[in-house]
Design an enzyme around this catalytic site. Structure first.
Site, PDB file in Angstrom:
ATOM      1  CG  ASP A 110      39.880  63.554  28.731  1.00  0.00           C
ATOM      2  OD1 ASP A 110      41.037  63.143  28.544  1.00  0.00           O
ATOM      3  OD2 ASP A 110      39.613  64.708  29.107  1.00  0.00           O
ATOM      4  CG  ASP A 163      43.122  65.337  30.724  1.00  0.00           C
ATOM      5  OD1 ASP A 163      44.270  65.064  30.349  1.00  0.00           O
ATOM      6  OD2 ASP A 163      42.441  66.261  30.259  1.00  0.00           O
ATOM      7  CG  ASP A 197      37.946  69.046  30.354  1.00  0.00           C
ATOM      8  OD1 ASP A 197      38.908  68.453  29.834  1.00  0.00           O
ATOM      9  OD2 ASP A 197      37.843  70.278  30.375  1.00  0.00           O
TER      10      ASP A 197
END
Length: 780
Positions: free
Chosen positions: A521, A321, A517
């Site tokens: 996700d 990400d 995080d």
């Protein structure tokens, strides 16, 4: 109290097993030693009686091991040990039987000691967990069970005690030892309002904090849950070892049978069985894998299982990400732009005053920026906040608005320039109006992590050959980051479902690691071969979905974990292969009569010890890859890093002077050039010279020579040259009573060139040097 409790007692069955192992070892050694004394005294019958007793003592636990293995669905490889013990009795090799008993007992003791050593760091996580907290109610402190702490409670933490839950510091200062979470030994400082995580130790004076989560929902509780699960599942290499060991049983029996058949000597068959015990394979793999888990936890990487550790070592694709993983995840002020003639500090003060009561993340960043600059904020009144548009409030009798704004077609040129710059930089704009008039704009960006580039290079060198970014952000800023970091593929504007599909697609072609995080996700982490959560700030959902949690707010421990994973597996396979090879060679010698049972037992004991000690090497780092910095060099890196943070805010002086030149306001540009000159010669150039004379020589030895910093020194020389060029222009303007039109082109080139050069230089130093030292070090 919030200090760590004494280590909890082991379960009763573990205590019984430990005592049983001790009794077995003492009885075996006693029987062997007593028999030796009797043999030396020429009492051969007494010696044989002692050795027979030692052999019989060993048969009982060996038979139990076989039954226990069969009960768990595994072929009892320990059957070889039973057969060799019985065989020594049948052929009259009593001393060999006693030696095998000592070998088995000491093997169990060695295995238990190795397991305790390998799991030391994992166990320390569990033992460190607090069980009570000091809660302040009015003027009184009461000690309460940790489960009773609720968000909003005021807690006191004394010197040496453990922070019990996540929260905010309400005292002026706290000095913390965060090594249990980050693996970094340097103490860090936290000030009023800063976030604190459970599990860290108060290394300074007593302080108070406000709880923002229950103990169950706090950082350390999640880490403890992961630590309990660590090593509970057998790693693939351990399961392979079990299968190979099962095949080893018939091989050993066939070799023993052939030795007996071809030589006619049952003693040779017993000798083969004595050296055929597959301890190297059974002990080496688990010890090495658990050692890897323990070492990783010491560096701030909690791995859920041995399987996850080994999969990490096999991985070739990394999916990430963007926000909070490659970038800091926190808005950072990029610039303050005001209407012509405006005061940037006053505009920021008014905006921060209006935003004090807003919970929005951008409002928090604005207030923090004002506090960093030491601005005195006023309390706003008549506050009105509209979701999605911003805050309106009265500050010092003036109506202030801070937030989004659609620029009219007749917007002033400076505002259109800000809008265009934000689009190019991927920045967010907070527009400020005072009394209905547009007064300024604050630009915020989510900057790249300092350690991102260096970590990705390390990950590539560790075996990852495909780096992919999945982000919900817009395509332009995402692709810019992908270009800067050298990513292989960038997917922008991705929904959580898109991320899951992307991870699954990558997993079909390679062992895939996913790092994230946030709550969104969590599904993607679960879909990856190995899910890695940035647990320092990540959500509980993402941490629970992950196989690995990075307890520090840094990406580089992932590279450490990959190196540990590959090294642990390599040591496990190496130990098992070499140990089994030595056993097979010894079996060959025994089959041909060159290795009697007693000597074979001693040789096998030596092989076991060597294999276990080799497997414990996984607890240590690869010294060839370690970079050890002297403490004073680390302190120096932190000092120059902090100076960079201050200098970066002042770089806007160069851009401001250039913008005034471009607008044709030569009078204001002259004044701006004077401010820029003062910054360059009073602050920036002394900083650069100190780096050349202090920092770079200190880094030469750890980095392998002065060539590692030579290009940075050359850039310092170019910065000095451009600064002197600007000073020459300023001297000409002072002499002429103002800037001349014929100076503008060269001044613009010098100003923009120096601005770009400094931005690049700062990034390179931060990436190459400042990331070598743990962040937040020093106690001031």
């Amino acid at each position: 109290m919030t200090d760590a409790p004494s280590a909890p007692k082991a379960p009763w069955h573990e205590r019984i097993r430990s005592r049983g192992q001790l009794v077995f070892l003492i009885a075996s050694v006693t029987a062997l030693a007593a028999g030796g004394v009797a043999w030396l005294a020429d009492a051969r019958d007494v010696a044989d009686a002692w050795w027979i007793a030692g052999t019989v003592v060993a048969i009982a636990p060996a038979v139990w091991w076989v039954i226990d293995a069969l009960r768990r669905g595994r072929i009892g490889v320990d059957l070889i040990a039973v057969l060799s013990l019985v065989g020594t009795l049948l052929v009259g090799e009593y001393v060999a039987g006693a030696l095998i008993g000592v070998m088995l007992a000491s093997g169990q003791a060695l295995d238990a000691a190795a397991e305790r050593r390998a799991t030391k760091d994992l166990r320390s996580l569990l033992e460190h967990a607090p069980r009570t907290a000091r809660r302040r109610v009015g003027d009184e402190l009461e000690v309460v069970p940790l489960a009773e702490v609720a968000p909003g409670d005021t807690l006191a933490v004394g010197p040496g005690e453990v922070v019990p839950v996540d929260g905010w510091l309400t005292s002026e200062l706290a000095v913390l030892d965060e090594s249990v979470l980050t693996g970094e030994p340097m103490h860090v400082q936290r000030r009023t309002g800063e976030a604190m995580r459970s599990g860290v130790v108060n290394a300074g004076g007593a302080f108070e904090m406000q709880a923002r989560a229950t103990a169950e929902d706090s950082t350390y509780a999640g880490i403890v849950r992961l630590a309990r699960e660590a090593a509970a599942e057998s790693a693939p290499v351990v399961r392979i070892a079990d299968r190979v060991a099962a095949w080893f049983l018939p091989v050993a029996l066939v070799m023993a049978g052939l030795a007996w058949l071809l030589s006619g000597s049952a003693t040779r068959a017993v000798a083969v069985l004595v050296v055929a015990t597959p301890c190297p394979l059974l002990l080496a793999a688990p010890v090495a894998i658990v050692s890897g888990l323990s070492r990783a936890s010491r560096l701030g990487v909690v791995i859920r299982s041995g399987g996850a550790l080994e999969n990490l070592g096999h991985a070739t694709t990394l999916v990430m990400d963007k926000t909070g993983t490659l970038t800091s995840g926190r808005p950072t002020s990029a610039d303050i732009v005001t209407a012509p003639g405006g005061d940037a500090a006053e505009v920021l003060r008014l905006a921060a005053s209006a935003d004090q009561l807003s919970p929005h993340v951008l409002a928090e960043a604005i207030v923090q920026e004002a506090k960093i600059r030491g601005l005195a904020l006023s309390m706003p009144t008549d506050v009105d906040e509209q979701a999605g548009s911003g805050v309106a409030a009265t500050v010092d009798g003036r109506r202030i608005t801070v937030g989004t704004l659609t620029l009219p077609t007749d917007a002033p040129g400076w505002a259109r320039a800000v809008h265009n710059r934000a689009a190019l930089d991927g920045a967010v704009i907070a527009w400020i109006t005072v009394g209905g008039d547009l007064a300024g704009a604050l630009l915020f960006v989510d900057p790249l992590r300092r350690d991102a580039s260096r970590t990705l290079r390390r990950l590539r060198s560790a075996g990852l050959n495909r780096l992919v970014m999945l982000t919900g952000d817009r395509r332009e800023p995402a692709e810019e980051i992908g270009s800067v970091l050298g990513l292989d593929r960038v997917y922008a504007e991705q929904s959580p479902a898109d991320k899951v599909a992307g991870v699954r697609a990558e997993r079909e072609s390679a062992v895939t690691v996913m790092v994230g995080d946030g709550v969104n996700d969590a599904p993607a982490l679960a879909a990856a071969t190995v899910g890695v959560a940035m647990g320092a700030r990540g959500s509980t959902a993402s941490s629970e979905s992950a196989d690995i949690v990075l307890t520090s707010d840094r990406l580089d421990p992932l590279a450490d974990a990959m190196e540990i994973a590959r090294r642990s597996r390599r040591i496990a396979v190496q130990s098992a292969t070499v140990g089994m090879g030595l056993s097979l060679i010894a079996m060959g010698f025994a089959a041909f009569g060159y290795l009697p049972p007693a000597a074979g037992a001693l040789l096998q004991e030596g092989i076991d010890v060597a294999v276990i000690l080799n497997a414990l090497r996984a607890l240590r780092g690869d010294r060839a890859r370690e970079l050890n910095l002297p403490e004073d060099t680390e302190t120096m890196l932190h000092r120059f890093s902090a100076e960079h943070d201050e200098l970066r805010d002042e770089l806007s002086l160069l851009r401001e002077a250039a913008q005034l030149l471009s607008s044709g306001d030569l009078v204001a540009a002259h004044a701006a050039l004077r401010r820029a000159d003062a910054f360059l010669f009073d602050t920036l150039l002394p900083h650069e010279r100190a780096e050349d004379s202090e920092l770079y020589p200190a880094l030469a030895a750890p980095l392998g020579g002065g060539e590692a910093t030579a290009t940075m020194s050359r850039m310092h020389a170019e910065i000095d040259r451009l600064s002197r060029r600007l000073r020459a222009h300023l001297a000409q303007a002072d002499e002429a009573g103002g800037l001349r039109a014929d100076q503008c082109d060269d001044l613009l080139a010098a100003l923009y060139g120096l601005y770009a050069l400094l931005k690049l230089h700062f990034v390179q130093e931060e990436e190459n040097y400042f990331t070598l030292a743990p962040e937040g070090g020093g106690t001031g």
